[in-house]
Design a protein around this motif. Structure first.
Motif, PDB file in Angstrom:
ATOM      1  N   PRO A  37       0.804  -1.226   0.000  1.00  0.00           N
ATOM      2  CA  PRO A  37       0.000   0.000   0.000  1.00  0.00           C
ATOM      3  C   PRO A  37       0.835   1.273   0.000  1.00  0.00           C
ATOM      4  O   PRO A  37       0.289   2.359  -0.170  1.00  0.00           O
ATOM      5  CB  PRO A  37      -0.820  -0.125   1.294  1.00  0.00           C
ATOM      6  CG  PRO A  37      -0.011  -1.006   2.176  1.00  0.00           C
ATOM      7  CD  PRO A  37       0.684  -1.973   1.267  1.00  0.00           C
ATOM      8  N   VAL A  38       2.154   1.155   0.179  1.00  0.00           N
ATOM      9  CA  VAL A  38       3.018   2.337   0.191  1.00  0.00           C
ATOM     10  C   VAL A  38       3.731   2.529  -1.135  1.00  0.00           C
ATOM     11  O   VAL A  38       3.645   3.577  -1.756  1.00  0.00           O
ATOM     12  CB  VAL A  38       4.044   2.262   1.344  1.00  0.00           C
ATOM     13  CG1 VAL A  38       5.022   3.435   1.270  1.00  0.00           C
ATOM     14  CG2 VAL A  38       3.332   2.255   2.692  1.00  0.00           C
ATOM     15  N   CYS A  39       4.444   1.488  -1.607  1.00  0.00           N
ATOM     16  CA  CYS A  39       5.260   1.660  -2.810  1.00  0.00           C
ATOM     17  C   CYS A  39       4.734   0.897  -4.020  1.00  0.00           C
ATOM     18  O   CYS A  39       5.242   1.061  -5.126  1.00  0.00           O
ATOM     19  CB  CYS A  39       6.709   1.259  -2.537  1.00  0.00           C
ATOM     20  SG  CYS A  39       6.980  -0.525  -2.403  1.00  0.00           S
ATOM     21  N   GLY A  40       3.728   0.046  -3.841  1.00  0.00           N
ATOM     22  CA  GLY A  40       3.147  -0.676  -4.967  1.00  0.00           C
ATOM     23  C   GLY A  40       3.886  -1.926  -5.373  1.00  0.00           C
ATOM     24  O   GLY A  40       3.477  -2.607  -6.320  1.00  0.00           O
ATOM     25  N   SER A  41       4.961  -2.271  -4.669  1.00  0.00           N
ATOM     26  CA  SER A  41       5.709  -3.487  -5.006  1.00  0.00           C
ATOM     27  C   SER A  41       4.913  -4.732  -4.624  1.00  0.00           C
ATOM     28  O   SER A  41       3.965  -4.670  -3.842  1.00  0.00           O
ATOM     29  CB  SER A  41       7.052  -3.502  -4.271  1.00  0.00           C
ATOM     30  OG  SER A  41       7.853  -2.405  -4.652  1.00  0.00           O
ATOM     31  N   ALA A  42       5.345  -5.867  -5.179  1.00  0.00           N
ATOM     32  CA  ALA A  42       4.722  -7.132  -4.796  1.00  0.00           C
ATOM     33  C   ALA A  42       5.051  -7.447  -3.349  1.00  0.00           C
ATOM     34  O   ALA A  42       6.043  -6.968  -2.798  1.00  0.00           O
ATOM     35  CB  ALA A  42       5.220  -8.247  -5.709  1.00  0.00           C
ATOM     36  N   GLY A  43       4.199  -8.275  -2.742  1.00  0.00           N
ATOM     37  CA  GLY A  43       4.429  -8.687  -1.367  1.00  0.00           C
ATOM     38  C   GLY A  43       4.511 -10.187  -1.251  1.00  0.00           C
ATOM     39  O   GLY A  43       3.989 -10.923  -2.097  1.00  0.00           O
ATOM     40  N   SER A  44       5.172 -10.649  -0.193  1.00  0.00           N
ATOM     41  CA  SER A  44       5.279 -12.083   0.072  1.00  0.00           C
ATOM     42  C   SER A  44       4.624 -12.398   1.410  1.00  0.00           C
ATOM     43  O   SER A  44       4.650 -11.570   2.331  1.00  0.00           O
ATOM     44  CB  SER A  44       6.750 -12.510   0.124  1.00  0.00           C
ATOM     45  OG  SER A  44       7.392 -12.266  -1.116  1.00  0.00           O
ATOM     46  N   PRO A  45       4.022 -13.589   1.551  1.00  0.00           N
ATOM     47  CA  PRO A  45       3.406 -13.952   2.829  1.00  0.00           C
ATOM     48  C   PRO A  45       4.423 -13.901   3.959  1.00  0.00           C
ATOM     49  O   PRO A  45       5.549 -14.390   3.819  1.00  0.00           O
ATOM     50  CB  PRO A  45       2.914 -15.377   2.596  1.00  0.00           C
ATOM     51  CG  PRO A  45       2.794 -15.511   1.109  1.00  0.00           C
ATOM     52  CD  PRO A  45       3.884 -14.654   0.538  1.00  0.00           C
ATOM     53  N   LEU A  46       4.039 -13.294   5.065  1.00  0.00           N
ATOM     54  CA  LEU A  46       4.895 -13.239   6.243  1.00  0.00           C
ATOM     55  C   LEU A  46       4.304 -14.089   7.365  1.00  0.00           C
ATOM     56  O   LEU A  46       4.973 -14.971   7.899  1.00  0.00           O
ATOM     57  CB  LEU A  46       5.067 -11.788   6.712  1.00  0.00           C
ATOM     58  CG  LEU A  46       5.961 -11.593   7.939  1.00  0.00           C
ATOM     59  CD1 LEU A  46       7.388 -12.032   7.634  1.00  0.00           C
ATOM     60  CD2 LEU A  46       5.936 -10.132   8.402  1.00  0.00           C
TER      61      LEU A  46
END
Length: 367
Positions: free
Chosen positions: A33-42
């Motif tokens: 939600p900040v930079c638009g990059s992909a995310g990975s499950p944490l």
């Protein structure tokens, strides 16, 4: 960096993918939600061991190492956020501190007042050499010093100036700032918290900040204590705060630090996660990134150790498999051990001030 228009389009598309978690509507948020990059499950399958919100929740981490934001995916939609606060602690007044009926408590109170006078100009009990000496005592315990600074939002005394606290909760901090000479206004979206704060005689509004339609340049200071992690559109909130600040005014906001030492140690049992109310958890870089896009003349971020002892105690309880109850009695031995940890880390931070492992991020934005 990313295009705001692209994120807006993405969110509109994702609105069609809403699901319901135990009566709470959610929205898929695959991108940071900040930079638009992909995310990975944490973390997966997180529950709410604090206030019993139903359901399980998943948290992702931004793949961009310069950002590192954590966020819920899926995330509760804005209209259902009040359901997350049905049993929240702000509905009750905080327990009053016991009166200074012994020498130790009286001494701590005098040190507190002496420090805030010496460093922020608030009214002293006296100006004797004893109080000047006592004002130095918090430097021995850096975490305590940080908590004293945070108690006045890092603001110097400005009697008669206008202060707005966004997310004022039960009004405890707002009432304290009023007693220190500020002209205060509070805001919270939660009806129970607002009712509690108004019972103290405070001017507190209910609803979203933009809906209050404050005039441009209404306030000398806007403060937020652990609020921005709760809102679905933090950039819009920071932008509105900028609009209602006077020229030269200051916004001070604190929020949990995704890179804190306690999070690193306790992982998914870190008290600072507070799922599902914490929609996103920032790093210094990611929070500064948002503030830098909305028009402030100067943005500064740093981390502190405010709340370290409490977060350590609560996270230890959660790691032991239990539920954490705010205000529950803690054994003196456990409390002492957490203070020892705080002293150790605090002095390490004094030696290496560039470390960003403090429990909170503080952002100071000047207009």
């Amino acid at each position: 960096m990313f295009s705001r228009n692209l994120i807006t389009i993405s969110l509109i598309r994702l609105m069609h993918n809403n699901e319901i978690k135990n009566g709470i509507k959610t929205l898929s948020r695959p991108a940071c939600p900040v930079c638009g990059s992909a995310g990975s499950p944490l973390y997966r399958g997180l529950t709410d061991p604090l206030f019993n919100t139903p359901g399980t929740w998943d948290m992702s981490k931004c793949d961009n190492s310069d950002c590192g934001t954590l966020w819920l995916d899926p995330m509760p939609v804005g209209t259902d956020l009040p359901k997350l606060y049905a049993g929240y602690y702000t509905h009750q007044s905080a327990a009053q501190s016991p009166p200074p009926n012994n020498l130790f408590r009286a001494l701590l109170g005098r040190v507190r007042v002496a420090y805030l006078h010496a460093h922020y100009g608030y009214k002293p009990l006296s100006s004797s050499w004893v109080d000047k000496l006592l004002s130095l005592a918090p430097y021995l315990h850096p975490a305590w010093k940080d908590s004293l600074q945070a108690s006045v939002f890092y603001l110097h005394a400005q009697p008669g100036r206008c202060l707005l606290e966004v997310g004022c909760g039960s009004g405890a901090a707002l009432q304290s700032m009023q007693q220190k000479g500020w002209r205060v206004t509070g805001l919270d979206f939660d009806e129970g918290a607002v009712s509690n704060a108004r019972s103290k005689g405070l001017d507190v509004r209910q609803g979203e900040l933009a809906a209050q339609r404050f005039a441009d340049g209404s306030f000398d200071a806007v403060v937020m204590n652990h609020v921005i992690e709760h809102v679905p559109a933090p950039d819009e909130l920071l932008s509105e705060c900028c609009r209602i600040l006077k020229k030269g005014g200051v916004l001070v906001a604190s929020t949990p630090n995704a890179r804190s030492s306690i999070h690193e140690h306790y992982g998914q049992n870190w008290r600072g996660l507070e799922t599902p109310r914490h929609l996103q958890i920032f790093t210094r870089n990611s929070l500064a990134n948002i503030a830098g896009r909305v028009g402030y003349a100067h943005v500064e971020t740093f981390t502190n150790m405010n709340g370290f002892v409490y977060q350590c105690l609560a996270s230890t309880e959660l790691a032991a498999g239990g539920k954490h109850v705010m205000g529950r009695h803690v054994s003196p031995v456990r409390r002492i051990l957490c203070h020892v940890k705080a002293l150790s880390l605090g002095w390490r931070r004094v030696v290496s001030p560039s470390e960003d492992t403090g429990e909170e991020i503080v952002i100071v934005c000047r207009k």
